[in-house]
Enzyme design. Structure first.
Site, short mmCIF file in Angstrom:
data_model
loop_
_atom_site.label_atom_id
_atom_site.label_comp_id
_atom_site.label_asym_id
_atom_site.label_seq_id
_atom_site.Cartn_x
_atom_site.Cartn_y
_atom_site.Cartn_z
N CYS A 131 62.46 12.14 9.11
CA CYS A 131 63.57 12.89 9.69
C CYS A 131 63.95 14.06 8.80
CB CYS A 131 64.76 11.93 9.87
SG CYS A 131 66.21 12.78 10.50
N CYS A 134 67.72 14.66 8.50
CA CYS A 134 68.42 13.71 7.63
C CYS A 134 68.15 14.04 6.16
CB CYS A 134 67.96 12.28 7.87
SG CYS A 134 67.76 11.82 9.58
N ASP A 135 66.90 14.37 5.83
CA ASP A 135 66.50 14.41 4.43
C ASP A 135 66.08 15.78 3.90
OD1 ASP A 135 66.78 11.65 4.46
OD2 ASP A 135 64.72 11.34 5.13
#
Ligand code: NAP
Length: 309
Positions: A131, A134-135
């Site tokens: 992701c 997300c990261d």
């Protein structure tokens, strides 16, 4: 006893909740371990009708949840552990408690597909991720070369997003043509920071000894030549697997685990309905999941009406 339990809070589950709530069925909605579903890990959703400037994925599902709650949906943080559909009322085990219900809508969505490499698993969250939104902004990825693997819209979206942080993004795809929509493929092709590595597969992730990603081994599938691409992160975006293991052998599924409705949203068990990505390997869009959630709630409502509710 519940009249209807909806399992999943992605676009499908929450839209089902909205319709069931407006039909005065006071649905119980179980979030599962990822409240909001995969859409919450997307950045901007540009193709959901009604949002000409796009909408953040998390904001979109939060809005649908609020809309459903306004009409009486009860969203509960919890995961379905097992389901007994052998007799009515159905019995669901939810975080150790038994919930009895007359009907169920399965809207459990799908999870990320993994490459299946040993070191991919060992280096997960140490540079291997599924992701970008997300990261991607983590310090370890800043101004570093990054690798994305995949050729669909997700891979393109991840690659484009990562250009904000990376020094260069290598997009590794196993064929010589992207599966992604034309608009996404064009954006990738025209981005100066994205370099395509065609006809190639990631065969290994380095370096377990250093306990972080330092590169990937890439094999050209036409020439069989292997090389190392130095990078600080591997972003795997190769599609999804439906979250349906729990229902295997009970609710009819195809060979890939997607639930196969008998007609409309109905499954082989009367009173159990399905909606969204756990039964859709064709469209897999937020809007089609929302539409399927609507259909499932309408069918569940008709089923309950026939039972006298
Ligand atoms: P997808 O369309 O199924 O694409 C998966 C990609 O991964 C394909 O290019 C596939 O290669 C490749 N792949 C699969 N297994 C692989 C493996 N083991 N090793 C290497 N490569 C592998 O999945 P997706 O990109 O996640 O998209 C899913 C759905 O969501 C689509 O309908 C898409 O349109 C939608 N979506 C839309 C947006 C948007 O509109 N902004 C964003 C994200 C997703 P092949 O091409 O060779 O099969």
């Amino acid at each position: 006893m519940e009249k209807i339990v909806i399992v999943g809070t992605g676009c499908a589950g929450l839209t089902a909740a909205l319709y069931a709530a407006r039909a005065n069925l006071s649905p119980l909605v179980l979030t599962g371990i990822q409240p909001g579903g995969l859409l919450t890990t997307t950045s901007i959703v540009e193709n959901f009708p009604g949002f000409p400037d796009g909408v953040d994925g998390y904001e979109l599902v939060t809005r649908i949840q609020k809309q459903a709650e306004r009409f009486g949906a009860r969203v509960q943080f919890g995961s379905l552990e097992s389901a007994d559909f052998t007799a009515r009322p159905f019995k669901l085990s939810v975080d150790g408690n038994i919930v009895e219900t007359e009907s169920v809508i399965i809207a459990t969505g799908a999870g990320h597909r993994h490459l299946g490499l040993e070191n991919e698993h060992l280096l997960e969250n140490k540079g291997v991720t599924y992701c970008a939104t997300c990261d991607g902004a983590l310090p370890m990825f800043r101004n570093q070369p990054l690798v994305v693997v995949g050729g669909g819209d997700s891979a393109c979206e991840e690659a484009l997003y990562l250009t904000k942080f990376a020094s260069v993004v290598y997009l590794v795809h196993r064929r010589d043509k992207l599966r992604a929509s034309k608009v996404m493929a064009d954006r990738v092709a025209n981005h100066p920071k994205i370099k395509m590595i065609w006809d190639s597969a990631v065969t290994d992730v380095l370096d377990v000894k250093q306990d972080k990603v330092t590169g990937v081994r890439v094999k050209n599938l036409l020439t069989c030549v292997e090389s190392t691409v130095d990078c600080a992160g591997l972003f795997v975006a190769i599609g999804h697997v439906p979250n349906t293991k729990l229902f295997k052998g009970v609710i009819d599924q195809d060979e890939n685990g997607y639930i196969t409705p008998t007609a409309g949203a109905a499954t082989n068990i009367p009173g159990v309905f399905v909606a969204g990505d756990c039964s859709d390997h064709v469209y897999r869009q937020a809007i089609t999941a929302a539409g399927a959630g609507c259909a499932a709630a309408i069918e569940a409502g008709r089923y309950l009406e026939a039972l006298g509710y």
